[in-house]
Design a protein around this motif. Structure first.
Motif, PDB file in Angstrom:
ATOM      1  N   ARG A 106       0.848  -1.196   0.000  1.00  0.00           N
ATOM      2  CA  ARG A 106       0.000   0.000   0.000  1.00  0.00           C
ATOM      3  C   ARG A 106       0.885   1.248   0.000  1.00  0.00           C
ATOM      4  N   VAL A 110       5.071   2.876   1.047  1.00  0.00           N
ATOM      5  CA  VAL A 110       6.420   2.734   1.588  1.00  0.00           C
ATOM      6  C   VAL A 110       6.776   4.068   2.228  1.00  0.00           C
ATOM      7  N   HIS A 143      11.055  15.778  -9.299  1.00  0.00           N
ATOM      8  CA  HIS A 143      10.272  16.626 -10.205  1.00  0.00           C
ATOM      9  C   HIS A 143      10.758  16.468 -11.637  1.00  0.00           C
ATOM     10  N   LEU A 178      -5.554  10.855   1.861  1.00  0.00           N
ATOM     11  CA  LEU A 178      -4.252  11.485   2.054  1.00  0.00           C
ATOM     12  C   LEU A 178      -4.314  12.928   1.586  1.00  0.00           C
ATOM     13  N   LEU A 219       2.662  16.786  -3.844  1.00  0.00           N
ATOM     14  CA  LEU A 219       3.004  15.796  -4.867  1.00  0.00           C
ATOM     15  C   LEU A 219       4.422  16.038  -5.380  1.00  0.00           C
ATOM     16  N   HIS A 220       5.285  15.043  -5.180  1.00  0.00           N
ATOM     17  CA  HIS A 220       6.665  15.186  -5.640  1.00  0.00           C
ATOM     18  C   HIS A 220       6.980  14.329  -6.861  1.00  0.00           C
ATOM     19  N   MET A 237       2.770   7.285  -6.590  1.00  0.00           N
ATOM     20  CA  MET A 237       3.126   8.666  -6.256  1.00  0.00           C
ATOM     21  C   MET A 237       4.121   8.709  -5.105  1.00  0.00           C
ATOM     22  N   ILE A 238       4.842   9.816  -5.024  1.00  0.00           N
ATOM     23  CA  ILE A 238       5.558  10.147  -3.785  1.00  0.00           C
ATOM     24  C   ILE A 238       4.980  11.463  -3.288  1.00  0.00           C
ATOM     25  N   GLU A 272      -2.572  11.392   6.766  1.00  0.00           N
ATOM     26  CA  GLU A 272      -3.465  10.295   6.386  1.00  0.00           C
ATOM     27  C   GLU A 272      -4.628  10.249   7.355  1.00  0.00           C
ATOM     28  N   VAL A 313       3.155  11.628   7.989  1.00  0.00           N
ATOM     29  CA  VAL A 313       4.348  10.920   7.524  1.00  0.00           C
ATOM     30  C   VAL A 313       5.153  11.912   6.678  1.00  0.00           C
ATOM     31  N   PHE A 320       7.552  11.483   4.217  1.00  0.00           N
ATOM     32  CA  PHE A 320       7.538  11.145   2.795  1.00  0.00           C
ATOM     33  C   PHE A 320       6.933   9.756   2.604  1.00  0.00           C
ATOM     34  N   LEU A 321       6.019   9.662   1.654  1.00  0.00           N
ATOM     35  CA  LEU A 321       5.306   8.409   1.467  1.00  0.00           C
ATOM     36  C   LEU A 321       5.233   8.060  -0.012  1.00  0.00           C
ATOM     37  N   PHE A 322       5.658   6.828  -0.344  1.00  0.00           N
ATOM     38  CA  PHE A 322       5.381   6.281  -1.664  1.00  0.00           C
ATOM     39  C   PHE A 322       4.012   5.626  -1.580  1.00  0.00           C
ATOM     40  N   VAL A 323       3.138   5.937  -2.533  1.00  0.00           N
ATOM     41  CA  VAL A 323       1.787   5.375  -2.550  1.00  0.00           C
ATOM     42  C   VAL A 323       1.640   4.537  -3.805  1.00  0.00           C
ATOM     43  N   ARG A 324       1.260   3.279  -3.655  1.00  0.00           N
ATOM     44  CA  ARG A 324       1.081   2.439  -4.836  1.00  0.00           C
ATOM     45  C   ARG A 324      -0.224   2.795  -5.545  1.00  0.00           C
TER      46      ARG A 324
END
Lengths: 128, 93, 97
Positions: B68, B70, B83, C34, C38-39, C47-48, C54, C77, C79-83
């Motif tokens: 979900r 990381v 970017h 969330l 957006l990075h 996304m990161i 959250e 959080v 920094f979060l990677f979102v699948r």
């Protein structure tokens, strides 16, 4: 597709470094399988020898023997290597027989079903 | 390819992988592949009491499709670089 | 002023491209939301996000009254990677003309 060399295997996500080791495989339905990895492919399909299912209910557990299993990769959540130096489970957990664990599972299921049924009855009363 | 490349650069760093079944595992990122399957080392489960069967797992393979989130280490995020890579990817790179 | 190519909105993901470095709202499966900057993103909507908040909404059933209790839990959080496969919708920041 080419085979990764032995060095690459240890730097990649390949399951080759887990071959012939005792593993824990978590499945998407929540089941936990234990066994020795004998084969795999790029989809994470896996062959487990001497597989058993570890059923845990509260502080009780039981390993139910299954034999030789081919697991479809799609259903794999996680494959973990077990550290043989460490205890597999916390000391407060008790091993019970397959019959006992099935009883405990049934009781757990019935308790959560009851919650659902009671909720439905309440909704019914609300409508009246 | 953007995130595959990104995670490759992150190898060796500590991350927390949160799965769709709510299990969260912290560990050192060992490797990643094009499907974003992940291998972690020196793992520990965030809520150990809830997942006793994970007690002796030290290394693991996680199927990319069950991830979900990381949680990333701040020092492993170069915003400008991300970017630029994203704009390049959006142009069809 | 961005070039015409950069600012043109022809397909859905163009709106997301224009949201780079902006705070967006993301609704996810399993009652999660969330908000974050957006990075990075790709065509799968992986996304990161940065400075992420959250919100998780859970419904419990009370043990005694069997009433539904709706709870929201929040966390932040860095920094979060979102699948992307869990994303239901993305809302870009509101722009005033």
């Amino acid at each position: 597709m080419s085979w990764a060399g032995p060095e690459d295997i240890y730097l990649s996500t390949s399951l080759a470094s887990y071959l012939d080791k005792k593993l824990l495989v978590l499945l998407r339905d929540g089941r936990k399988l234990l066994g020795i990895l004998r084969s795999f492919d790029q989809f994470a399909n896996a062959v487990l020898e001497g597989a058993c299912e570890r059923v845990i209910v509260g502080d009780l557990y039981c390993d139910i023997p299954l034999g030789l299993y081919v697991i479809r990769g799609e259903n794999v959540v996680l494959i973990g290597e077990l550290d043989l130096e460490k205890e597999e489970l916390p000391p407060h957990m008790t091993r019970v027989s397959p019959a006992e664990i099935k009883g405990a599972q049934k009781a757990e299921r019935e308790a959560s079903d009851l919650k659902g049924t009671m909720r439905k009855r309440m909704e019914f009363l609300d409508l009246d | 390819m953007l995130f595959f490349s990104y995670f490759k650069d992150l190898v060796g760093r500590e991350v927390t992988v949160e799965l769709k079944n709510d299990l969260a595992i912290r560990g050192t990122l060992h490797s990643v592949d094009q499907y974003l399957n992940i291998k972690l080392e020196n793992t520990r489960v965030v809520d150990q009491d809830k997942y006793p069967h994970m007690l002796s797992v030290r290394n693991c393979f996680i199927r990319g499709s069950v991830v979900r989130y990381v949680q990333l280490p701040p020092e492993g995020v170069d915003i400008e670089l991300l970017h630029d890579a994203t704009r390049r990817e959006a142009r069809g790179g | 002023m961005a070039s015409e190519e950069e600012s043109a909105v022809k397909e859905p993901l163009d709106l997301i491209r224009l949201s780079l470095d902006e705070r967006i709202y993301v609704k996810l499966r399993s009652d999660r939301e969330l908000r974050g900057k957006l990075h990075a993103y790709d065509q799968h909507l992986n996304m990161i996000l940065g400075d992420v908040e959250e919100i998780i909404t859970t419904v419990e059933i009370d043990d005694e009254t069997y009433e539904e209790i709706v709870r929201t839990t929040r966390r932040t959080v860095p920094f979060l990677f979102v699948r992307g496969d869990g994303v239901i919708l993305v809302s870009p920041p509101l722009r005033t003309a």
